[in-house]
Write a protein that holds these residues in place. Structure first.
Motif, PDB file in Angstrom:
ATOM      1  N   CYS A  88       0.245  -2.670 -20.897  1.00 33.54           N
ATOM      2  CA  CYS A  88       0.949  -1.544 -20.051  1.00 33.54           C
ATOM      3  C   CYS A  88       1.599  -1.968 -18.627  1.00 33.54           C
ATOM      4  O   CYS A  88       1.405  -3.240 -18.422  1.00 33.54           O
ATOM      5  N   ARG A  89       1.865  -1.225 -18.034  1.00 26.81           N
ATOM      6  CA  ARG A  89       2.489  -1.490 -16.804  1.00 26.81           C
ATOM      7  C   ARG A  89       1.307  -2.207 -15.958  1.00 26.81           C
ATOM      8  O   ARG A  89       0.199  -1.643 -15.552  1.00 26.81           O
ATOM      9  N   VAL A  90       1.759  -3.066 -15.101  1.00 26.41           N
ATOM     10  CA  VAL A  90       1.090  -3.785 -14.077  1.00 26.41           C
ATOM     11  C   VAL A  90       1.481  -3.884 -12.662  1.00 26.41           C
ATOM     12  O   VAL A  90       2.599  -4.185 -12.474  1.00 26.41           O
ATOM     13  N   VAL A  91       0.533  -3.273 -11.761  1.00 26.28           N
ATOM     14  CA  VAL A  91       0.871  -3.436 -10.364  1.00 26.28           C
ATOM     15  C   VAL A  91      -0.131  -4.555  -9.874  1.00 26.28           C
ATOM     16  O   VAL A  91      -1.242  -4.108  -9.816  1.00 26.28           O
ATOM     17  N   THR A  92       0.449  -5.465  -8.868  1.00 25.60           N
ATOM     18  CA  THR A  92      -0.526  -6.259  -8.336  1.00 25.60           C
ATOM     19  C   THR A  92      -0.740  -6.105  -6.931  1.00 25.60           C
ATOM     20  O   THR A  92       0.559  -5.423  -6.352  1.00 25.60           O
ATOM     21  N   TYR A  93      -1.712  -6.468  -6.616  1.00 24.22           N
ATOM     22  CA  TYR A  93      -1.835  -6.216  -4.678  1.00 24.22           C
ATOM     23  C   TYR A  93      -2.745  -7.345  -4.140  1.00 24.22           C
ATOM     24  O   TYR A  93      -3.231  -8.233  -5.052  1.00 24.22           O
ATOM     25  N   GLY A  94      -2.665  -7.401  -2.901  1.00 24.81           N
ATOM     26  CA  GLY A  94      -3.444  -8.601  -2.395  1.00 24.81           C
ATOM     27  C   GLY A  94      -3.381  -8.402  -1.054  1.00 24.81           C
ATOM     28  O   GLY A  94      -2.506  -8.099  -0.490  1.00 24.81           O
ATOM     29  N   VAL A  95      -4.197  -9.615  -0.193  1.00 26.36           N
ATOM     30  CA  VAL A  95      -4.096  -9.908   1.002  1.00 26.36           C
ATOM     31  C   VAL A  95      -2.798 -10.633   1.362  1.00 26.36           C
ATOM     32  O   VAL A  95      -2.175 -10.428   2.432  1.00 26.36           O
ATOM     33  N   LYS A  96      -2.622 -11.735   0.607  1.00 25.93           N
ATOM     34  CA  LYS A  96      -1.477 -12.557   0.776  1.00 25.93           C
ATOM     35  C   LYS A  96      -0.418 -12.365  -0.228  1.00 25.93           C
ATOM     36  O   LYS A  96       0.702 -13.083   0.150  1.00 25.93           O
ATOM     37  N   THR A  97      -0.489 -11.732  -1.335  1.00 27.47           N
ATOM     38  CA  THR A  97       0.354 -11.847  -2.366  1.00 27.47           C
ATOM     39  C   THR A  97       0.387 -10.448  -3.306  1.00 27.47           C
ATOM     40  O   THR A  97      -0.685  -9.862  -3.209  1.00 27.47           O
ATOM     41  N   GLY A  98       1.289 -10.367  -4.180  1.00 25.26           N
ATOM     42  CA  GLY A  98       1.310  -9.040  -5.068  1.00 25.26           C
ATOM     43  C   GLY A  98       2.271  -8.134  -4.851  1.00 25.26           C
ATOM     44  O   GLY A  98       3.096  -8.344  -3.814  1.00 25.26           O
ATOM     45  N   ASP A  99       2.606  -7.276  -5.723  1.00 23.19           N
ATOM     46  CA  ASP A  99       3.764  -6.390  -5.498  1.00 23.19           C
ATOM     47  C   ASP A  99       3.429  -5.493  -4.410  1.00 23.19           C
ATOM     48  O   ASP A  99       4.320  -5.145  -3.835  1.00 23.19           O
ATOM     49  N   VAL A 100       2.260  -5.021  -4.126  1.00 23.54           N
ATOM     50  CA  VAL A 100       1.729  -4.306  -2.792  1.00 23.54           C
ATOM     51  C   VAL A 100       0.955  -5.326  -1.996  1.00 23.54           C
ATOM     52  O   VAL A 100      -0.164  -5.528  -2.494  1.00 23.54           O
ATOM     53  N   ARG A 101       1.197  -5.785  -0.842  1.00 24.23           N
ATOM     54  CA  ARG A 101       0.276  -6.790   0.064  1.00 24.23           C
ATOM     55  C   ARG A 101       0.438  -6.319   1.393  1.00 24.23           C
ATOM     56  O   ARG A 101       1.250  -5.428   1.945  1.00 24.23           O
ATOM     57  N   LEU A 102      -0.393  -7.001   1.994  1.00 22.58           N
ATOM     58  CA  LEU A 102      -0.588  -6.765   3.609  1.00 22.58           C
ATOM     59  C   LEU A 102       0.460  -7.432   4.294  1.00 22.58           C
ATOM     60  O   LEU A 102       0.742  -8.492   4.097  1.00 22.58           O
ATOM     61  N   ALA A 103       1.163  -6.669   5.109  1.00 24.51           N
ATOM     62  CA  ALA A 103       2.301  -7.171   5.993  1.00 24.51           C
ATOM     63  C   ALA A 103       1.904  -7.359   7.376  1.00 24.51           C
ATOM     64  O   ALA A 103       2.084  -6.498   8.358  1.00 24.51           O
ATOM     65  N   GLY A 104       1.019  -8.437   7.614  1.00 21.66           N
ATOM     66  CA  GLY A 104       0.453  -8.849   8.809  1.00 21.66           C
ATOM     67  C   GLY A 104      -1.038  -8.821   8.926  1.00 21.66           C
ATOM     68  O   GLY A 104      -1.698  -8.269   7.766  1.00 21.66           O
ATOM     69  N   PRO A 105      -1.652  -8.923   9.917  1.00 22.73           N
ATOM     70  CA  PRO A 105      -3.246  -8.939   9.997  1.00 22.73           C
ATOM     71  C   PRO A 105      -3.948  -7.466   9.812  1.00 22.73           C
ATOM     72  O   PRO A 105      -3.291  -6.528  10.175  1.00 22.73           O
TER      73      PRO A 105
ATOM     74  N   PHE B 111      -3.986  -1.287   8.681  1.00 28.61           N
ATOM     75  CA  PHE B 111      -3.355  -2.394   8.154  1.00 28.61           C
ATOM     76  C   PHE B 111      -2.026  -1.712   7.661  1.00 28.61           C
ATOM     77  O   PHE B 111      -1.999  -0.529   7.328  1.00 28.61           O
ATOM     78  N   GLU B 112      -0.937  -2.669   7.480  1.00 28.33           N
ATOM     79  CA  GLU B 112       0.105  -2.266   6.939  1.00 28.33           C
ATOM     80  C   GLU B 112       0.719  -2.818   5.566  1.00 28.33           C
ATOM     81  O   GLU B 112       0.175  -4.066   5.226  1.00 28.33           O
ATOM     82  N   LEU B 113       1.000  -1.903   4.767  1.00 28.41           N
ATOM     83  CA  LEU B 113       1.247  -2.458   3.267  1.00 28.41           C
ATOM     84  C   LEU B 113       2.734  -2.563   3.237  1.00 28.41           C
ATOM     85  O   LEU B 113       3.623  -1.778   3.799  1.00 28.41           O
ATOM     86  N   GLU B 114       3.110  -3.632   2.222  1.00 26.79           N
ATOM     87  CA  GLU B 114       4.745  -3.887   2.024  1.00 26.79           C
ATOM     88  C   GLU B 114       4.899  -3.615   0.589  1.00 26.79           C
ATOM     89  O   GLU B 114       3.969  -4.315  -0.004  1.00 26.79           O
TER      90      GLU B 114
ATOM     91  N   GLU C 203     -11.493  -7.466   5.613  1.00 23.34           N
ATOM     92  CA  GLU C 203     -10.315  -7.605   5.005  1.00 23.34           C
ATOM     93  C   GLU C 203     -10.230  -7.183   3.449  1.00 23.34           C
ATOM     94  O   GLU C 203      -9.512  -6.908   2.895  1.00 23.34           O
ATOM     95  N   HIS C 204     -11.647  -7.681   2.990  1.00 21.83           N
ATOM     96  CA  HIS C 204     -12.099  -7.425   1.564  1.00 21.83           C
ATOM     97  C   HIS C 204     -11.829  -5.815   1.504  1.00 21.83           C
ATOM     98  O   HIS C 204     -11.289  -5.233   0.015  1.00 21.83           O
ATOM     99  N   ASN C 205     -12.331  -5.113   2.383  1.00 20.09           N
ATOM    100  CA  ASN C 205     -12.405  -3.501   1.996  1.00 20.09           C
ATOM    101  C   ASN C 205     -10.630  -2.907   2.256  1.00 20.09           C
ATOM    102  O   ASN C 205     -10.290  -1.895   1.717  1.00 20.09           O
ATOM    103  N   ALA C 206     -10.035  -3.717   2.953  1.00 22.42           N
ATOM    104  CA  ALA C 206      -8.534  -3.277   3.084  1.00 22.42           C
ATOM    105  C   ALA C 206      -7.871  -3.439   1.693  1.00 22.42           C
ATOM    106  O   ALA C 206      -7.098  -2.636   1.157  1.00 22.42           O
ATOM    107  N   ALA C 207      -8.227  -4.574   1.077  1.00 18.34           N
ATOM    108  CA  ALA C 207      -7.863  -5.087  -0.345  1.00 18.34           C
ATOM    109  C   ALA C 207      -8.445  -3.684  -1.211  1.00 18.34           C
ATOM    110  O   ALA C 207      -7.652  -3.100  -2.097  1.00 18.34           O
ATOM    111  N   ASN C 208      -9.590  -3.299  -1.094  1.00 12.12           N
ATOM    112  CA  ASN C 208     -10.274  -2.334  -2.097  1.00 12.12           C
ATOM    113  C   ASN C 208      -9.446  -0.923  -1.683  1.00 12.12           C
ATOM    114  O   ASN C 208      -9.046  -0.361  -2.624  1.00 12.12           O
ATOM    115  N   GLY C 209      -9.214  -0.657  -0.608  1.00 13.75           N
ATOM    116  CA  GLY C 209      -8.578   0.701   0.105  1.00 13.75           C
ATOM    117  C   GLY C 209      -6.760   0.670  -0.783  1.00 13.75           C
ATOM    118  O   GLY C 209      -6.511   1.548  -1.149  1.00 13.75           O
TER     119      GLY C 209
END
Length: 464
Positions: free
Chosen positions: A235-252, A262-265, A280-286
């Motif tokens: 099925c469809r995949v959406v990746t995320y992460g602190v450093k990489t992914g379709d949805v990732r953190l844009a800054g600290p 935090f800001e997501l891009e 940071e790990h909880n930012a990823a969980n959120g």
């Protein structure tokens, strides 16, 4: 139905018993002596377990027996169940049959972060008016309990890779009918069940392959091991992460009084998120829950408000209290990656304060020599470390690590460390050295002999 649960006090069995009771079934069961919070959970549901295991507990004959995964085939009630030809199910089979059928299961799986991420999902969907069902392996702060039937289509469940029962050796989460999967991480753990990483990877692969073509896989791209599994998704995949992914953190990740922001891009668009916990790990969980909630059409502002109001889960960086200027934290971290993430989060939350880690190698994986170097590296990010004895020393034998050697490795990495011969000695040493301004964090996957509350009851002697 009249349902009997063997080992009703298990971490998954007790919530299941309560869910079955909520669905209108007559529920009974047996176990050893139970203590809070499990005893209280069952009592609140009107369930009074029988103590000990006896074939007589199966009289009158139940319509169904549910067998916990800690029950051996030699258990007297398990033997009697087979001899009497009574219908039986494992805990996850029962969840599948009674709870997850006709729902849209959101299964949160991974080596780390399952409980917190499932709790965030339950909280966000509840606050956004989706009335979800949920089953969480912890007690979320702000929700009535870690379980609810709910009336909406979604059911958020913590996906456990442990085996289902002695007669059902596959992972529990293979039974959970995933419609959406959040895959937070994948590292070698549970070595008693998965001696090699490839076996663990196959278990998670089986979960991904069970997704329907109309489903959604939300996968943390920070782990190459997770990214490998996405290729198998139907099925469809959406990746995320602190450093990489379709949805990732844009800054600290910025830390404040009430949590992190935090800001997501995503595809050139940016979204500011506030989350009421630290690290940071909880930012990823959120972030993972943000993706799931928005994919389900939950209203944007309602999701943002819920994330900001989330206050965590008991035993996950839980502040137990403060006495004589010393803050006591209780944390479930027991894998090196979890320890490192928790200590980093505490540095964010309590900048400039001395961080003292009290670690109990409780699980069969945490006490193994093969993980000792990673453990020392993670613990060295504290200022002071006290090591408890390896809990399963006799079972591990030569495979268990030497606490004295780990303490020496920690000191070579720059933190002061002491291996203690007992938990009582550890308590005494930690209290003797504690001084105002310290942050003491207990880390164990078990009770640790009630260490956090014992620390709080006793007035620190140094500088107090």
């Amino acid at each position: 139905m009249d349902i009997h649960l063997i080992a009703i006090g298990g971490t998954g069995m007790a919530p299941l018993a309560c869910l079955l009771r909520d669905l209108g079934h007559d529920v009974r069961g047996s176990d050893g002596p139970l203590y809070p919070p499990t005893s209280e959970l069952l009592a609140d549901a009107g369930i009074e377990p029988l103590v000990g295991y006896d074939p007589a507990h199966l009289e009158p004959r139940p319509d169904l027996v549910i067998v916990g995964n800690a029950v051996p085939r030699t258990n007297p009630e398990a033997v009697a169940t087979e001899e009497l030809g009574l219908p039986r199910l494992s805990m996850p089979e029962a969840l599948n049959r009674f709870v997850l059928r006709d729902r849209r299961p959101l299964v949160v799986a991974g080596s780390h972060g399952k409980t917190t991420t499932t709790a965030i999902a339950a909280w966000v969907y509840s606050r956004a008016g989706a009335d979800p069902g949920y089953l969480i392996g912890g007690a979320p702060i702000g929700l009535p309990s870690g379980l609810a039937i709910g009336g909406g289509p979604r059911f958020a469940i913590e996906g456990d890779e442990y085996n289902a029962s002695y007669f059902d050796r596959g992972p529990k989460f293979w039974h959970y009918r995933p419609e959406t999967v959040i895959l937070t991480s994948l590292e070698h753990d549970h070595v008693d069940l998965y001696p090699d990483f490839e076996g663990l990877e196959r278990a998670f692969l089986g979960l991904v392959e069970r997704l329907p073509s109309s489903g959604l896989l939300i996968a943390c791209a920070d782990y190459p091991t997770v990214e490998r599994l996405t290729a198998a998704s139907p099925c469809r995949v959406v990746t995320y992460g602190v450093k990489t992914g379709d949805v990732r953190l844009a800054g600290p990740v910025e830390s404040g009084e009430n949590g992190v922001s935090f800001e997501l891009e995503e595809g050139g668009d940016r979204q500011r998120i506030e989350l009421g916990v630290w690290g940071e790990h909880n930012a990823a969980n959120g972030t993972a829950v943000w993706i799931a909630a928005r994919a389900d059409g939950l209203e944007r502002d309602a999701v943002l408000e819920a994330l900001a109001a989330f206050r965590g889960v008991k035993r996950r960086l839980e502040v137990i209290g403060e006495r004589a200027g010393v803050v006591v934290i209780d944390d479930f971290a027991h894998h090196a990656s979890e320890i490192a993430a928790s200590l980093s989060a505490l540095r964010q939350r309590f900048p400039g304060r001395r961080l003292v880690a009290l670690f109990e190698p409780r699980s069969l994986s945490a006490g193994r020599r093969q993980f000792a170097a990673d453990l020392a590296s993670a613990l060295a990010s504290a200022d002071r470390v006290f090591l408890a004895p390896v809990f399963h020393r006799e079972r591990l034998g030569e495979e268990g690590f030497d606490p004295e050697q780990v303490a020496a490795d920690i000191e070579r990495l720059g933190a002061e460390a002491t291996a203690c011969e007992s938990n009582d000695v550890l308590l005494e040493r930690a209290l003797a050295e504690a001084r105002p301004g310290d942050v003491l964090v207990t880390m164990s996957s078990g009770s640790f002999d009630g260490m956090p509350r014992r620390l709080l009851r006793c007035r620190p002697s140094a500088g107090a």
